[in-house]
Design an enzyme around this catalytic site. Structure first.
Site, mmCIF file in Angstrom:
data_model
loop_
_atom_site.group_PDB
_atom_site.id
_atom_site.type_symbol
_atom_site.label_atom_id
_atom_site.label_comp_id
_atom_site.label_asym_id
_atom_site.label_seq_id
_atom_site.Cartn_x
_atom_site.Cartn_y
_atom_site.Cartn_z
ATOM 1 N N SER A 287 0.833 -1.191 0.000
ATOM 2 C CA SER A 287 0.000 0.000 0.000
ATOM 3 C C SER A 287 0.879 1.258 0.000
ATOM 4 C CB SER A 287 -0.939 -0.040 1.218
ATOM 5 O OG SER A 287 -1.912 0.959 1.167
ATOM 6 N N ASP A 350 -8.360 -4.255 -6.886
ATOM 7 C CA ASP A 350 -7.860 -3.258 -5.943
ATOM 8 C C ASP A 350 -7.797 -1.893 -6.628
ATOM 9 O OD1 ASP A 350 -6.682 -1.915 -3.870
ATOM 10 O OD2 ASP A 350 -4.813 -3.059 -3.879
ATOM 11 N N HIS A 407 -7.598 -5.261 -1.138
ATOM 12 C CA HIS A 407 -6.327 -4.585 -0.868
ATOM 13 C C HIS A 407 -5.488 -5.312 0.191
ATOM 14 C CE1 HIS A 407 -3.650 -1.162 -1.062
ATOM 15 N NE2 HIS A 407 -3.751 -0.928 0.233
#
Length: 504
Positions: A287, A350, A407
């Site tokens: 991320s 995602d 995610h």
């Protein structure tokens, strides 16, 4: 359907890769049954999986009678580690996926996951925003003591920047720090057997990403900021990432040096300590941590820290998980010219890897014109090679479009384990425990009996004292910065300046 995308502009002009013949790589093949839900699952707490539902699920895989042949690369890793680290941009290793590469992707992904598992994000704790464990016990506490790595230092960043939904802060008045958040760690392979297996002494930088939600995406201004790591001001990165990486707070013991200064000085220290040894620098993150991984890799290379004192180049590899775009096309081109190898692993559902740069990105064939001639201020480009996975391919996962599930890092590592290649479906190769998927989400199908969000500290860290009362014990004070940080940072600047002058 899982697909593989190779960046067409990412070429290594200095290395010619000759694909070995199958007989050279695979003196024999390893045949594995396709793993179905009624095959063995390594979760001791799971019930017996023999219902009709499980049989129906298994039909999503190939029939039991049809064996999937997986080729095991029997060459030792220490012989081929440069290829696994991307020296040839992973040509010939991705479809189907090389067995060494699969294990290394998962291993580095788990080192990124360790940042989440060790982070205190409880706002009712005075230690919120820090690491739960001191460096000497870090891997031991996470059941990773057998990895053969030792923590060299922790990384911190100031929370006094405009990314409010990323940082975690305590609601209490008496806290460990008013300004800092723990951001990750630098570790070095120290076990001799692991060094021998790897073929070099590996330096790992792992960056923490987002812990509980994705609102930080909305904090991004999409404004590009000159990197200022070189004389070329056309190289730009997203301003929020730049601030996170370069800001510091002089009044804070943990943030008196920026994250950038911490990482550069530590790489310099490690390089000096192990001068004369074969080294590699591997940077990983998930991320927002993936954005910091790429940014720090670029910085290390731009500052010439990936060269030994004798001039030998130290390879830099980024294993990026679910990362956003970081910089403009000039940034991408500069990373490629510096020889930084980037492997990006993403879930097609995602949203994070699709931002910033929704309107102008590497998929637009006119991006170079848009960026240079029109000076469009929101032009972004991904760097490196992409493996695009699809959680709809896994028979174990819910067919949800929940963005937090799509995610999730543990779910992504589950997909890496089951990825057989483009259009080849899903089948667990390393038999990675599926229960890990639900560690911090609710993604596994209900029939597998794995509780959602199951990972937590016993009694949430509370212990019973001698008087019978329950308390949250004091934690040992974490180290901030080594006393010689300023010295090594000064050496970094001198080395970069000297190298630049020699190149003129």
């Amino acid at each position: 359907m899982a697909s593989l995308k190779l960046s067409s502009s990412f070429h290594d002009t200095t290395h010619t890769f000759q694909q070995p013949s199958p007989k050279q790589i695979f003196p024999k093949t390893l045949k594995l049954h396709v793993q179905t839900p009624n095959n063995s699952i390594t979760v001791s707490s799971l019930p017996s999986l023999t219902s009709k539902t499980h049989i129906q699920n298994s039909e999503k895989l190939e029939n039991e009678e049809e064996l999937q042949v997986f080729t095991e690369d029997h060459r030792p890793l220490h012989q081929i580690w440069p290829e696994v680290q991307g020296s040839s941009n992973w040509i010939g290793l991705l479809d189907p996926m090389n067995s060494h590469l699969r294990r290394e992707i998962i291993r580095y992904g788990e080192m990124a996951q360790a940042c989440y598992d060790s982070f205190d994000f409880d706002p009712r704790s005075k230690y919120c925003g820090t690491c739960k464990y001191i460096g000497t016990h870090f891997f031991e506490k996470l059941d990773m003591a057998d990895r053969g790595y030792s923590i060299h230092r922790y990384l911190y960043a100031t929370s006094n920047i405009n990314l409010p939904n990323f940082f975690q802060k305590s609601k209490l008045s008496s806290v460990w720090s008013q300004h800092a958040n723990w951001m990750g760690y630098v570790a070095v392979a120290t076990d001799e057997n692991e060094i021998k297996r790897l073929g070099r002494r590996d330096v790992v930088v792992a960056w923490r990403g987002t812990v509980t939600y994705l609102e930080w995406i909305h904090d991004l201004k999409d404004i590009l900021h000159p990197a200022h790591f070189s004389d070329d001001h056309s190289i730009k990165i997203e301003s929020g990432f730049f601030d996170l990486y370069t800001s510091k707070e002089h009044s804070c013991h943990y943030c008196s040096f920026s994250a950038r200064e911490q990482i550069l000085s530590e790489i310099k220290r490690i390089k000096e300590r192990y001068e004369g040894e074969k080294l590699s620098i591997t940077i990983t993150g998930h991320s927002l941590g993936a954005a910091l991984a790429l940014l720090s890799a670029y910085d290390i290379a731009e500052m010439k820290l990936n060269f030994t004192n004798s001039g030998e180049k130290i390879p830099i590899t980024v294993f990026s998980f679910s990362g956003p775009r970081v910089g403009n096309l000039k940034f991408k081109e500069r990373c490629e010219n510096l020889g930084i190898k980037v492997l990006r692993i993403v879930n097609v559902h995602d949203k994070v890897p699709k931002v910033p740069g929704i309107f102008a990105n590497e998929k637009n064939k006119h991006q170079k014109y848009i960026e240079e001639k029109i000076a469009f201020p929101w032009s972004y480009a991904h760097v490196g090679t992409e493996i695009e996975l699809d959680h709809f391919d896994s028979p174990y996962l819910k067919r949800t479009k929940d963005i937090s599930c799509a995610h999730n890092l543990e779910a992504l590592l589950h997909l890496v384990d089951g990825y057989r290649g483009r259009g080849r479906g899903f089948s667990s190769v390393t038999k990675r425990d599926i229960a890990l998927v639900n560690k911090s989400c609710d993604f596994l199908k209900e029939e597998y009996g794995v509780p959602a969000y199951w990972r937590q500290d016993e009694n949430k860290g509370m212990v019973r004292g001698g008087d019978g009362r329950w308390i949250l014990p004091e934690r040992p004070r974490l180290d901030s910065h080594p006393p010689d940080t300023a010295y090594y940072l000064e050496q970094v600047l001198k080395f970069a300046t000297k190298t630049t002058l020699n190149a003129l």
